[in-house]
Design an enzyme around this catalytic site. Sequence first.
Site, PDB file in Angstrom:
ATOM      1  N   ALA A 151      -5.323   1.710  -1.629  1.00 36.15           N
ATOM      2  CA  ALA A 151      -5.708   2.734  -0.659  1.00 36.15           C
ATOM      3  C   ALA A 151      -5.464   2.017   0.585  1.00 36.15           C
ATOM      4  CB  ALA A 151      -7.351   2.821  -0.544  1.00 36.15           C
ATOM      5  N   ASP A 186      -5.713   0.285   3.971  1.00 36.02           N
ATOM      6  CA  ASP A 186      -6.475  -0.880   4.597  1.00 36.02           C
ATOM      7  C   ASP A 186      -7.287   0.094   5.629  1.00 36.02           C
ATOM      8  OD1 ASP A 186      -5.712  -2.771   2.947  1.00 36.02           O
ATOM      9  OD2 ASP A 186      -4.284  -3.558   4.730  1.00 36.02           O
ATOM     10  N   ASP A 233       2.440  -9.690  15.742  1.00 40.98           N
ATOM     11  CA  ASP A 233       2.747  -8.190  15.799  1.00 40.98           C
ATOM     12  C   ASP A 233       1.988  -7.334  15.126  1.00 40.98           C
ATOM     13  OD1 ASP A 233       5.185  -6.480  16.360  1.00 40.98           O
ATOM     14  OD2 ASP A 233       5.292  -6.345  14.383  1.00 40.98           O
ATOM     15  N   ASP A 268       0.831  -1.153   0.081  1.00 36.99           N
ATOM     16  CA  ASP A 268      -0.112   0.003   0.140  1.00 36.99           C
ATOM     17  C   ASP A 268       0.714   1.352   0.064  1.00 36.99           C
ATOM     18  OD1 ASP A 268      -2.551  -0.943   0.109  1.00 36.99           O
ATOM     19  OD2 ASP A 268      -2.702  -1.395   2.169  1.00 36.99           O
ATOM     20  N   ASP A 271       4.550  -1.523   3.223  1.00 36.23           N
ATOM     21  CA  ASP A 271       3.419  -1.957   4.184  1.00 36.23           C
ATOM     22  C   ASP A 271       2.615  -2.764   3.143  1.00 36.23           C
ATOM     23  OD1 ASP A 271       1.227  -1.343   6.265  1.00 36.23           O
ATOM     24  OD2 ASP A 271      -0.014  -1.108   4.377  1.00 36.23           O
ATOM     25  N   HIS A 301      -2.360  -1.823  12.981  1.00 37.78           N
ATOM     26  CA  HIS A 301      -1.886  -1.502  11.849  1.00 37.78           C
ATOM     27  C   HIS A 301      -2.320  -2.504  10.533  1.00 37.78           C
ATOM     28  CE1 HIS A 301       0.854   1.332  13.893  1.00 37.78           C
ATOM     29  NE2 HIS A 301       1.040   0.262  14.595  1.00 37.78           N
ATOM     30  N   GLU A 354      -0.664  -8.271  19.584  1.00 40.35           N
ATOM     31  CA  GLU A 354       0.090  -7.014  20.098  1.00 40.35           C
ATOM     32  C   GLU A 354      -0.801  -5.682  19.591  1.00 40.35           C
ATOM     33  OE1 GLU A 354       3.310  -3.585  19.595  1.00 40.35           O
ATOM     34  OE2 GLU A 354       2.862  -5.162  17.997  1.00 40.35           O
ATOM     35  N   ASP A 414      -5.856  -6.443   1.079  1.00 37.42           N
ATOM     36  CA  ASP A 414      -6.949  -6.290   0.536  1.00 37.42           C
ATOM     37  C   ASP A 414      -6.616  -6.997  -0.735  1.00 37.42           C
ATOM     38  OD1 ASP A 414      -8.987  -5.103   1.760  1.00 37.42           O
ATOM     39  OD2 ASP A 414      -8.145  -3.267   1.311  1.00 37.42           O
ATOM     40  N   ASP A 441      -2.903   2.323   9.265  1.00 39.72           N
ATOM     41  CA  ASP A 441      -2.453   1.335   8.407  1.00 39.72           C
ATOM     42  C   ASP A 441      -0.944   1.248   7.924  1.00 39.72           C
ATOM     43  OD1 ASP A 441      -2.050  -0.984   6.581  1.00 39.72           O
ATOM     44  OD2 ASP A 441      -2.858   0.227   4.887  1.00 39.72           O
TER      45      ASP A 441
END
Length: 518
Positions: free
Chosen positions: A219, A221, A269, A196, A238, A273, A299, A242, A232
Amino acid sequence: MKMRTGKKGFLSILLAFLLVITSIPFTLVDVEAHHNGTNGTMMQYFEWYLPNDGNHWNRLNSDASNLKSKGITAVWIPPAWKGASQNDVGYGAYDLYDLGEFNQKGTVRTKYGTRSQLQAAVTSLKNNGIQVYGDVVMNHKGGADATEMVRAVEVNPNNRNQEVTGEYTIEAWTRFDFPGRGNTHSSFKWRWYHFDGVDWDQSRRLNNRIYKFRGHGKAWDWEVDTENGNYDYLMYADIDMDHPEVVNELRNWGVWYTNTLGLDGFRIDAVKHIKYSFTRDWINHVRSATGKNMFAVAEFWKNDLGAIENYLQKTNWNHSVFDVPLHYNLYNASKSGGNYDMRNIFNGTVVQRHPSHAVTFVDNHDSQPEEALESFVEEWFKPLAYALTLTREQGYPSVFYGDYYGIPTHGVPAMRSKIDPILEARQKYAYGKQNDYLDHHNIIGWTREGNTAHPNSGLATIMSDGAGGSKWMFVGRNKAGQVWSDITGNRTGTVTINADGWGNFSVNGGSVSIWVNK
């Protein structure tokens, strides 16, 4: 307005309440915290600044029998794959399939050792009846093999929904070919459209930028924490949850990872995000595909019970979370110089509101000194904090390697001699009904009445963040006449339980005592 409720109305309300309660699935925290009839205890077996000597798996291997003797029933191992470099702790995840097996990033081994050493350590733990939880990092990838030209826009770091530039082309580190591994274990190769965004444009080399990719379906998430507008993006490249190819690949990897190491559970983890429904469905898929009711703890690092509850609801309560609000209560109490109201130590915590979904902890690799989330509980308060997590009925406690063995690079001493008696109290005595005495600004306590499955069990924990003192507490009429002593050694002398099952238990200032019938 006064509401009238007859029998039918009452039954309707009761039925609705029961439907809400039973809609929350059974969680494995209860199973793990009471492991085969004894109290379960997890150990996080790493801290951030371990030496890059490739011997950590060997240390774990040789330590397994000792951990068993201390009452450790599960070990959370560090990220076991190849990171962006040999010294990577594992959170700069490069190749999730390379567990120290292939020559990539200038090394075969990881920071912790080779795959064969890892598997030997897991076998040693299993032979000692200790479960193994794998760390799972699916939010991002680091250490890409090459760059790609990608259309993107810059966003405001403090509000990622706000675009601050028009669309233009950047050079992003998003190509992962895994030349050392090739197609072994997986033939999947990562490209820009599996992500992303990034925070680095190799062609311009400007700091403090976040770039959101453009393209079909691109976009942030949306089902993530709302901090910074949309949280995110955290770091590196990243991952786009999706994208159907991504979803399928990460599910396949989860099954492979579980089966390859024989894992019993996961620590996941950075879930705030990650698209919440992705994490929920990933856990369900791995459990179904492996036929194992895997333990899972996420987490979600935020000192906000409401945000954590929202996450648990969105994920259908199918796993537990680390009790971050409790950690901050412990941290704040340790920094308050005796002015913290100990009656409120559990206020706003997961373990207070949702004990069956709470993994309690004192500190971890993120809160230790010089880390981004540094909030290290002060040394004097650590024994109190571990008594708060290890001797109570609620929650599934985790012991931090850096507390137990120390953090030599930062002068943090090992607290093993202080923690061992508390572990012994949990292993042998912390059973049965709990009676709380959280009724004083400084001095609080609780008792456990013991049970028949654990002869001689039962305890009385008392602590003070200020001056010393004492407290009468009930331990059970069946304990009348017993002579109890402090397992921590902080108090000398004994307490004789009276005919009504009460004892007058004492504690030093800024200390904790755990009284048992030794």
